[in-house]
Design a protein around this motif. Structure first.
Motif, mmCIF file in Angstrom:
data_model
loop_
_atom_site.group_PDB
_atom_site.id
_atom_site.type_symbol
_atom_site.label_atom_id
_atom_site.label_comp_id
_atom_site.label_asym_id
_atom_site.label_seq_id
_atom_site.Cartn_x
_atom_site.Cartn_y
_atom_site.Cartn_z
ATOM 1 N N THR A 91 0.805 -1.224 0.000
ATOM 2 C CA THR A 91 0.000 0.000 0.000
ATOM 3 C C THR A 91 0.840 1.277 0.000
ATOM 4 O OG1 THR A 91 -0.135 0.134 2.424
ATOM 5 C CG2 THR A 91 -1.829 -1.175 1.288
ATOM 6 N N GLU A 93 1.398 2.809 2.586
ATOM 7 C CA GLU A 93 0.827 3.614 3.673
ATOM 8 C C GLU A 93 1.429 3.230 5.021
ATOM 9 O OE1 GLU A 93 -0.903 6.036 2.921
ATOM 10 O OE2 GLU A 93 -2.251 5.624 1.256
ATOM 11 N N ALA A 113 5.148 4.851 6.378
ATOM 12 C CA ALA A 113 4.766 4.870 4.971
ATOM 13 C C ALA A 113 5.979 5.174 4.105
ATOM 14 C CB ALA A 113 3.680 5.914 4.736
ATOM 15 N N ARG A 115 5.343 6.577 1.009
ATOM 16 C CA ARG A 115 4.850 7.623 0.121
ATOM 17 C C ARG A 115 5.319 8.991 0.597
ATOM 18 N NH1 ARG A 115 -1.429 7.046 -0.781
ATOM 19 N NH2 ARG A 115 -0.855 8.588 -2.354
ATOM 20 N N ARG A 118 2.557 11.266 3.823
ATOM 21 C CA ARG A 118 2.329 10.159 4.742
ATOM 22 C C ARG A 118 2.126 10.653 6.164
ATOM 23 N NH1 ARG A 118 7.804 10.008 3.171
ATOM 24 N NH2 ARG A 118 9.297 10.335 4.847
ATOM 25 N N GLY A 215 -3.609 6.630 6.395
ATOM 26 C CA GLY A 215 -3.193 7.499 5.302
ATOM 27 C C GLY A 215 -4.002 8.773 5.294
#
Length: 243
Positions: A91, A93, A113, A115, A118, A215
């Motif tokens: 994910t 996340e 996470a 990303r 985050r 998230g």
């Protein structure tokens, strides 16, 4: 009490770093004087909880990992860690593991996470058990009498100006969560943040544990069904039937 808190914070730091660290780095990360850090580290080395490496860094010994092995096989056999890492990889996340601690949820493990946008939630973060998605998920593992006792303690501990928590409303929300098998929360505690979570299997209902995908709130809402299905699938893979 301060010494005990520092010992626990030190082990949580190593859990987050997952590598050895120098006294200087430990002092900086924990925000305590280097002299105090040296005393703490040396004391734990003497007791066999830390070991000194040739490069003057230190790391925990197997004695630390042995401490809680009898408490919960779900954690000590590595299944929970593997599950959380797979969820994080698939994910991108933040993956959160929470337990109920009286009137709070405590996140006892966090996979950050990957990303750019985050959540930043360190292990040890607390959330109100009646006001958070994971808190309500954990309440769903308890019978209504126990929920009533917890909400009574929540109301007893609240600030005088804070409104009382409505037990009937909590019971109704918990009932809906039980029916769905998961909980979703968006901007409930932290504006713009959300979570989809569910319970881990357990034979001991007095010690419920939940895992969640956290998230941005709008994405959590959009992906609720997908995240819930992913959680169910990973739990089935790693745990099969409830222990």
């Amino acid at each position: 009490m301060k010494s005990a808190t520092r010992v626990l914070a030190l082990f949580e730091l190593f859990d987050r770093l997952e590598r050895p660290a120098s006294v200087t780095e430990i002092a900086r990360e924990m925000g305590i004087p280097q002299s105090s850090t040296s005393m703490l580290v040396n004391g734990l080395i003497d007791l066999g909880y830390l070991t000194a490496l040739p490069d003057r860094r230190v790391q925990p010994t197997p004695r630390v990992s042995m401490l809680g092995r009898w408490i919960d096989g779900r954690v000590t056999d590595g299944r929970v860690t593997r599950l959380m890492r797979e969820l994080g990889e698939e994910t991108g996340e933040t993956i959160l593991l929470g337990i109920a601690s009286d009137i709070h949820v405590v996140y006892i493990a966090v996979i950050p996470a990957t990303r750019a946008m985050r959540l930043h939630i360190p292990a040890g973060t607390r959330r109100p058990i009646a006001g958070s998605g994971m808190g309500l998920m954990l309440l769903a593992a308890m019978d209504d009498a126990e929920i009533g006792r917890r909400i009574a303690r929540v109301n007893l501990a609240r600030e005088p100006e804070a409104p009382a928590v409505d037990l009937a409303a909590v019971i109704a929300e918990v009932g809906a969560i039980r029916a769905e098998g998961h909980a979703v929360s968006a901007s409930r505690i932290v504006p713009g943040a959300g979570i989809v979570c569910t319970l881990l299997p357990t034979a001991d209902q007095s010690q419920p544990m939940a895992v969640g995908i956290g998230g941005q709130a709008f994405e959590v809402v959009e992906k609720e069904a997908a995240f819930a299905a992913l959680l169910r699938g990973k739990i089935a893979r790693h745990f099969g039937a409830a222990d």
